[in-house]
Write a protein that holds these residues in place. Sequence first.
Motif, short mmCIF file in Angstrom:
data_model
loop_
_atom_site.label_atom_id
_atom_site.label_comp_id
_atom_site.label_asym_id
_atom_site.label_seq_id
_atom_site.Cartn_x
_atom_site.Cartn_y
_atom_site.Cartn_z
N GLU A 1 0.84 -1.20 0.00
CA GLU A 1 0.00 0.00 0.00
C GLU A 1 0.88 1.25 0.00
O GLU A 1 2.09 1.17 0.19
N GLY A 2 0.25 2.40 -0.19
CA GLY A 2 0.99 3.66 -0.29
C GLY A 2 0.75 4.29 -1.65
O GLY A 2 0.57 3.58 -2.64
N LEU A 3 0.73 5.59 -1.68
CA LEU A 3 0.37 6.29 -2.92
C LEU A 3 1.39 6.06 -4.04
O LEU A 3 1.03 5.88 -5.19
N GLY A 4 2.69 6.04 -3.67
CA GLY A 4 3.73 5.82 -4.67
C GLY A 4 3.60 4.42 -5.27
O GLY A 4 3.68 4.24 -6.49
N TYR A 5 3.35 3.47 -4.39
CA TYR A 5 3.18 2.08 -4.82
C TYR A 5 1.96 1.95 -5.72
O TYR A 5 2.00 1.31 -6.77
N PHE A 6 0.89 2.59 -5.32
CA PHE A 6 -0.36 2.58 -6.09
C PHE A 6 -0.13 3.08 -7.52
O PHE A 6 -0.51 2.43 -8.49
N ILE A 7 0.53 4.21 -7.63
CA ILE A 7 0.78 4.79 -8.96
C ILE A 7 1.61 3.84 -9.81
O ILE A 7 1.32 3.60 -10.99
#
Lengths: 229, 248
Positions: free
Chosen positions: B200-206
Amino acid sequence: MVEGLRKSYGNLKVLDGVTFSVEKGEFVCLIGESGCGKTTILKIIAGLERPDEGRVEFKDVIRPGFVFQDDRLLPWKTVYGNILFALKAMGIEDGEVVRRIIDFVGLKGFENYYPKQLSGGMRQRVGIARALAVNPDLLLMDEPFASLDARTRERMQEELLRIVEGKTVVFVTHSIDEAVYLADRVVVLSRRPSKVVRIIEIEIEKPRDRNSEDFIEKRKEIYSALRFK
Amino acid sequence: MRLKGAIFLILLWYFVSAFTELPHPHEVAETFLILLLKPEPVLGKTLIQHAYASLFRVLTASLIAFTIAIPLGIVSALNRTLMELVTPLVEALRPIPPLAWIPLAYIIFAPLPNTVQISQIFIVFVGAFFPCFISVFDYSRNVPEEFLEIARVFRAREKLILRDIVLPHSLQGVVSGVRIGLGVGWMSIIAAEMIATSGEGLGYFIMVMYKVGGRTAEIVAGMAMIGIIGYVMNLILLKSEKLVMPWR
């Protein structure tokens, strides 16, 4: 009391043998053009700087109070905190003294204001209050009203006389009018490197009328002394 | 003024979208709003969950960084020996961007159970530490002469000078150091998350959306979230400056 002060900054000779004395309870004005070393004299008396030659002699041990040209308050302290700072430096932490002084200089109700929230005149009052808080034997004032507008300046001069009554004061100014209004004695300094040109006694009863003949007479006298080369 | 700027941005966006792969603003807005609460199918998490994960890492790491940087900044500004010890170290490490630490961090922390989490916290730590330390150090070291002259006139002792002049002055350095440090930390976490699988995490998501392919709106929605959070953090800190330093 002040004897033969000489001081240079590098090649710039600022003081070239300045001698004068101040009696207890006397209000002495040092007057001279900008850059003539008036502030340096005051700093030497306060012990902030050392003269190259000459000395400052005191009859008793003195505790000086200093009022700066800019109000020089600590921006993160309130009116109360700034005045208390001077007391804390002496090892006294007496809120009662602070409140009394605040009252005395007409700042009641402004205890919790920060310097930024005050007008120039008010800030200078705090500066004076802070200097007075240590109950100084000698009050050194470096053009404290120079940055104030003409009306505020005159009002502050009137109040200053009430506030410092009986105290020994050395007051630096470049305003002839201010010197004649405040001083018992005016020490006229020459241009840099400065020397004492003349010492003029002013024996007019206080409070003085700025338009009286005696007053104007003294003003002329200082004016011509300042122009003397 | 702000409204004009926003309208201009949206118009520009539409214009660029017409010629490129960039999705239209309304598409991104739609994706953004849906993903806010509805889990995205590939990772099974909402945008808010991803944001929370990133934010948690940044706040933990920054808190550790500030706890060390603030006292160290003040003390090394005042103590000559420590200054001579710490400043060359800082000068040597400072020019290395936190992102350059990412591979090394993952290697160093590989033996530990929570490699990814610890590495990411370390990277954010590096990002947040230096700006904060330098800001605090500079303010503590450069107390204006005019204030020190007040201290001399009133013959204040060392302890009083420290408490009433040096520390309040360095507070300005603390406040801006925290703000800048958190900003750099926020950028660092996004980059750190892109490299490793962290779930999870925004950087991972992108990054995952990129790898899946054809999810450009999701990518831009994630970017928008990063921008919004960064902006809000900065705004909160700017506003709280007035609380911490009411005299300004």
